[in-house]
Write an enzyme that holds these catalytic residues in place. Structure first.
Site, PDB file in Angstrom:
ATOM      1  N   ASP A  98       0.870  -1.178   0.000  1.00 26.16           N
ATOM      2  CA  ASP A  98       0.000   0.000   0.000  1.00 26.16           C
ATOM      3  C   ASP A  98       0.911   1.234   0.000  1.00 26.16           C
ATOM      4  OD1 ASP A  98       0.884   0.434   2.598  1.00 26.16           O
ATOM      5  OD2 ASP A  98      -1.125   0.480   3.498  1.00 26.16           O
ATOM      6  N   CYS A 122       3.129  -2.983   3.969  1.00 27.69           N
ATOM      7  CA  CYS A 122       2.295  -1.818   4.286  1.00 27.69           C
ATOM      8  C   CYS A 122       3.061  -1.009   5.326  1.00 27.69           C
ATOM      9  CB  CYS A 122       0.889  -2.216   4.727  1.00 27.69           C
ATOM     10  SG  CYS A 122       0.768  -3.116   6.281  1.00 27.69           S
ATOM     11  N   THR A 140       2.987  -0.861   8.662  1.00 26.97           N
ATOM     12  CA  THR A 140       3.480  -1.704   9.761  1.00 26.97           C
ATOM     13  C   THR A 140       3.790  -3.125   9.312  1.00 26.97           C
ATOM     14  OG1 THR A 140       1.225  -2.376  10.246  1.00 26.97           O
ATOM     15  CG2 THR A 140       2.085  -0.471  11.474  1.00 26.97           C
ATOM     16  N   HIS A 164      11.238 -23.491   9.475  1.00 25.78           N
ATOM     17  CA  HIS A 164      10.255 -24.179  10.317  1.00 25.78           C
ATOM     18  C   HIS A 164       8.834 -24.113   9.770  1.00 25.78           C
ATOM     19  CE1 HIS A 164      12.778 -23.982  14.288  1.00 25.78           C
ATOM     20  NE2 HIS A 164      13.537 -24.153  13.228  1.00 25.78           N
ATOM     21  N   HIS A 180       8.384 -30.446  11.345  1.00 26.41           N
ATOM     22  CA  HIS A 180       7.958 -29.174  10.763  1.00 26.41           C
ATOM     23  C   HIS A 180       6.919 -29.396   9.661  1.00 26.41           C
ATOM     24  CE1 HIS A 180      10.644 -27.030  13.254  1.00 26.41           C
ATOM     25  NE2 HIS A 180      11.757 -27.498  12.708  1.00 26.41           N
TER      26      HIS A 180
END
Ligand code: RB5
Length: 143
Positions: free
Chosen positions: A7, A64, A66, A97, A133
């Site tokens: 964004d 974005c 954050t 993992h 895993h």
């Protein structure tokens, strides 16, 4: 092929990452956005996530401000394991993992130098393939 989208809060970091991918000769498809004008991050998170889930892209990178909103969005798409990373240890561990197939970054959180190291680590680290895993990754998709 790497799918990449952002964004407005991630636009500048996306351009830096694309320059890095160009330098390495890695192919990518840019799903937008195309400027720092305000847009809605779910639009771009979904585009990249669907491209990865369908197999059009092998991995995705979503950005974005954050990294949170766009990672939440990507993780709603079945088959997507999006990891929001702010350090290289997590980027390595989530590949080894979790077999994460989408990297999420916060353009207002990490500097360019660190972000590029995280991208490098994410792209260059293979899934461990360890049975435990693999079992846990399968369990993610179960209800
Ligand atoms: C946009 O201002 C901002 O909310 C967005 O980039 C992101 O940080 C959301 O999680």
């Amino acid at each position: 092929m790497i799918g990449i989208g952002c964004d407005h809060g991630g636009y500048e970091l996306k351009k830096e990452i694309e320059a890095y991918l160009d330098q390495r000769g890695l192919e990518y498809k840019d799903f937008g956005c195309d400027s720092t004008e305000a847009v809605d991050y779910p639009v771009y998170g979904k585009k990249v996530a669907h491209a990865v889930a369908s197999g059009e892209c092998e991995k995705g990178i979503v950005i974005c401000g954050t990294g949170i909103g766009i990672s939440i969005t990507a993780n709603k798409v079945p088959g997507i394991r999006a990891a929001l990373c702010t350090d290289c240890f997590s980027a390595q561990a989530t590949r080894e993992h979790n077999d994460a197939n989408v990297l999420a970054l916060g353009g207002r959180v990490v500097g360019v130098g660190l972000a590029l190291k995280i991208v490098e680590t994410f792209l260059d680290t293979p899934f461990s393939g360890d049975e435990r895993h693999m079992r846990r990754v399968r369990m993610i998709e179960e209800n």
